[in-house]
Design an enzyme around this catalytic site. Structure first.
Site, short mmCIF file in Angstrom:
data_model
loop_
_atom_site.label_atom_id
_atom_site.label_comp_id
_atom_site.label_asym_id
_atom_site.label_seq_id
_atom_site.Cartn_x
_atom_site.Cartn_y
_atom_site.Cartn_z
N TYR A 56 0.82 -1.22 0.00
CA TYR A 56 0.00 0.00 0.00
C TYR A 56 0.85 1.26 0.00
CZ TYR A 56 -4.08 -2.88 0.20
OH TYR A 56 -5.04 -3.80 -0.14
N ASN A 92 -12.54 2.76 -6.29
CA ASN A 92 -11.13 3.15 -6.32
C ASN A 92 -10.71 3.80 -5.00
OD1 ASN A 92 -11.28 2.31 -8.95
ND2 ASN A 92 -11.42 4.37 -9.82
N HIS A 108 -14.61 1.21 -0.95
CA HIS A 108 -13.48 0.32 -0.63
C HIS A 108 -12.40 1.03 0.16
CE1 HIS A 108 -14.47 -2.69 -4.11
NE2 HIS A 108 -15.30 -2.79 -3.10
N CYS A 116 -7.40 2.40 12.78
CA CYS A 116 -6.87 1.64 13.91
C CYS A 116 -7.65 0.34 14.05
CB CYS A 116 -7.00 2.45 15.22
SG CYS A 116 -6.46 1.49 16.65
N CYS A 119 -9.31 0.42 17.78
CA CYS A 119 -10.42 1.28 18.27
C CYS A 119 -11.24 1.91 17.14
CB CYS A 119 -9.84 2.39 19.17
SG CYS A 119 -9.02 3.70 18.25
N GLY A 174 -15.54 1.73 -16.19
CA GLY A 174 -14.21 1.16 -15.94
C GLY A 174 -14.16 0.14 -14.84
N THR A 175 -15.17 -0.74 -14.78
CA THR A 175 -15.12 -1.81 -13.78
C THR A 175 -15.47 -3.14 -14.45
OG1 THR A 175 -15.96 -2.60 -11.64
CG2 THR A 175 -17.51 -1.32 -13.01
#
Ligand code: APR
Length: 231
Positions: A56, A92, A108, A116, A119, A174-175
């Site tokens: 990521y 996206n 998403h 976190c 919590c 675009g999917t």
């Protein structure tokens, strides 16, 4: 022709392809380079958080350097100038809709946000996240990307379904239509009696469910489609 008061738009990785961001399932896409079970599931994060953060971090850096293309800009123009409501739902996580001036619903999550795992606090993610990153609220070392992984519930589903059930037009841009619940949105819209249109480079897994198809690269087809809606 039914009056169009509410348009629901669903975008996928294809709308950002011409901004230089890879899609997932096209030739050489992200899922050809990485196994989903290594980088995009809660189990992957529990097993090897460093590998997940590195995946990521690379995408966060790339997205931060990417610019919106004419398709993102056209959707922002539609959202600002359409006389009815435009609900923009995106799968996206790259932030390009916001950079173009639109207000998307991120089902998403977002690369620019951190979550976190202890919590549920959310905050703006630093450019790079590392194992043991602490939560600014509870100080636990359980910070993770605020991304919805496979096996997790997408965000804002109640709001999205309510919009689909009352829309006059549904457009998917675009999917590939391979991941639920997003792939099922067109059926929800059809049951509401909405007009359905798919804008894609090629047929998707859900093409059969759409009344209209506009084939071509989003940076060309979306501005023309928006011009017609605003005419
Ligand atoms: N213009 C229009 N469409 C394009 C373009 C383009 N320039 N380039 C690619 N496409 C289309 C492809 O034909 C394909 O249908 O974009 C789609 C990309 O499909 P995927 O890579 O599967 O991306 P997406 O549908 O967004 O994936 C859905 O799966 O992995 C998960 O969470 C991830 O949000 C993602 C979800």
């Amino acid at each position: 022709m039914r009056r169009i008061d509410r348009i629901v738009i669903l975008t996928g990785a294809g709308i950002s392809a011409e901004s230089g961001l890879g899609t997932f399932r096209d030739e050489g896409g992200l899922w050809a380079q990485h196994r989903i079970e290594d980088v995009a599931t809660p189990e992957a994060f529990a097993r090897n958080p460093d590998c997940v953060h590195r995946f990521y971090n690379a995408r966060r850096t790339q997205a931060a350097q990417a610019e919106p293309n004419p398709a993102h800009i056209a959707l922002a123009r539609l959202q600002s100038n359409f006389p009815g409501e435009v609900v923009l739902v995106t799968q996206n996580v790259d932030g390009l809709h916001e950079k173009a001036g639109a207000q998307p619903i991120h089902m998403h999550g977002q690369l620019s946000r951190a979550l976190c795992a202890s919590c549920d606090h959310r905050w703006d993610a630093p450019p790079e996240m590392h194992v043991g990153e602490t939560c600014p609220a509870c100080h636990a070392g359980s910070a993770r990307p605020d991304i919805v992984w496979f096996g997790e519930m997408p965000y804002h589903m109640e709001q999205i379904v309510a919009a689909l059930q009352t829309c006059d037009m549904f457009a998917a841009i675009g999917t590939s239509g391979q991941v639920y619940p997003a792939a099922g949105f067109v059926e929800e819209a059809r049951m509401a009696g909405a007009e359905t249109v798919e804008l894609n480079l090629r047929d998707s897994d859900m093409s059969h469910a759409f009344q209209k198809h506009i084939v071509g690269p989003a940076s060309k087809t979306v501005p023309l489609w928006v011009n017609r809606l605003l005419a």
